[in-house]
Design an enzyme around this catalytic site. Sequence first.
Site, PDB file in Angstrom:
ATOM      1  N   ASP A 139       0.700  -1.258   0.112  1.00  0.00           N
ATOM      2  CA  ASP A 139       0.064   0.011   0.246  1.00  0.00           C
ATOM      3  C   ASP A 139       0.883   1.242  -0.062  1.00  0.00           C
ATOM      4  OD1 ASP A 139       0.675  -0.609   2.612  1.00  0.00           O
ATOM      5  OD2 ASP A 139      -1.128   0.165   3.550  1.00  0.00           O
ATOM      6  N   GLY A 140       2.071   1.243   0.599  1.00  0.00           N
ATOM      7  CA  GLY A 140       2.661   2.498   0.702  1.00  0.00           C
ATOM      8  C   GLY A 140       3.308   2.725  -0.868  1.00  0.00           C
ATOM      9  N   THR A 188       3.467  -8.594  -1.900  1.00  0.00           N
ATOM     10  CA  THR A 188       4.065  -8.470  -0.749  1.00  0.00           C
ATOM     11  C   THR A 188       3.844  -9.857  -0.017  1.00  0.00           C
ATOM     12  OG1 THR A 188       3.763  -7.703   1.622  1.00  0.00           O
ATOM     13  CG2 THR A 188       2.001  -7.018   0.199  1.00  0.00           C
ATOM     14  N   ASP A 201       3.205 -10.291   3.056  1.00  0.00           N
ATOM     15  CA  ASP A 201       2.454 -10.184   4.234  1.00  0.00           C
ATOM     16  C   ASP A 201       0.882 -10.278   3.857  1.00  0.00           C
ATOM     17  OD1 ASP A 201       4.584  -9.527   5.384  1.00  0.00           O
ATOM     18  OD2 ASP A 201       4.425  -7.408   5.555  1.00  0.00           O
ATOM     19  N   ASP A 241      -1.408  -8.247   3.354  1.00  0.00           N
ATOM     20  CA  ASP A 241      -2.064  -7.120   3.913  1.00  0.00           C
ATOM     21  C   ASP A 241      -2.558  -5.932   3.267  1.00  0.00           C
ATOM     22  OD1 ASP A 241       0.290  -6.124   3.563  1.00  0.00           O
ATOM     23  OD2 ASP A 241       0.911  -5.496   5.419  1.00  0.00           O
TER      24      ASP A 241
END
Length: 323
Positions: free
Chosen positions: A103-104, A126, A128, A130
């Site tokens: 998201d970054g 990613t 993760d 997330d």
Amino acid sequence: MKRIGILTSGGDAPGMNAAIRAAVRTATRKGIAVVGYLDGYSGLVRGAFVELDDRSVGNIIQRGGTIIGTSRCPEFLDPEVRARAANQMRADGVEALIVIGGDGSFRGALALQDECGVAVAGLPGTIDNDVWGTEETIGFDTAVNTALLAIDQLRDTGESTGMMFFVEVMGRTSGAIALHTAVAGGAAGVVVPEAQEEIGQVIDRIRETMAKGKRSHIIVVAEGDEAGGAFGVAPVVGKALDRPYRVVVLGHTQRGGRPTMRDRLVASEGGALAVDGLAAGRSGFMIGRQGGRSVEVPLREVVANVHPPVNADLLRLAQQLSG
Ligand code: ADP
Ligand code: F6P
């Protein structure tokens, strides 16, 4: 559209190469050239890129990491730096950008679109898992399978010696890897950052299963857990149960390795659909997985929402099946 760029940003994830390959080959079929910016936004800022064609993305579908490199690039938070990067892109004839990251990285892509008029598409990459708006991110399945392999091996020695193992998996703010690994690995307990199970409950459950004669106990701990990761949790549980234990930190082993079939498939569909969307004139979307299908999700919604919540059903299942 004559030329597009692609970059990988943030932490690398297995399957990123499969996404690059799919994007390049889909683009070349449409007569669009592709450049790969090196090391994430850093390459965009420096104007450092390589030309990618059908052959240069050959023999990479099975490789972990990313052939164009990745990094975290704090300079890109500065609007002036972004404006210079967009001008350079235009000067190089690059009309659109595919960003593979979390998201970054998508915040950076949206800023580029909103401030500088660059067409952008995102692919969630990613380990993760997330990112809001997608059921799975590229790299997650491989990371969980890497952790599972370690757990299966630890179980052999745990069963033989009665040693208890605390396995720390990645996910500083996300318990997804820990939870999936715990259920699929048959762990005796799991501790995740979003829903910290009382360590006392883990101790009680292990005490019960020990009384039933269970010898091998694996406790999966997410690195980000408030209790201080596996090194924080292990002494508390080990002391309460008066049982020998070892801590195993899987760390960056989960970031590398051969991507699984799932990650290659999700990445391949995503790479192809990102190019289709850009070539059709759309911008500001991510290719996410919803209901088992790859779909366009507005990037603005992705970044406006916080990380998906922990899967409460899976957490309950992990607790229910430890016995
Ligand atoms: P991830 O993409 O995995 O969430 P990061 O949050 O570290 O990883 O972001 C990766 C990179 O994306 C950052 O180093 C920076 O270059 C860029 N980035 C992150 N947030 C922003 C933002 N708000 N505006 C512009 N660029 C950003
Ligand atoms: O976001 C992916 C991730 O692997 C996290 O699970 C982990 O917390 C972080 O990156 C590690 O980052 P670094 O490689 O910068 O230590």
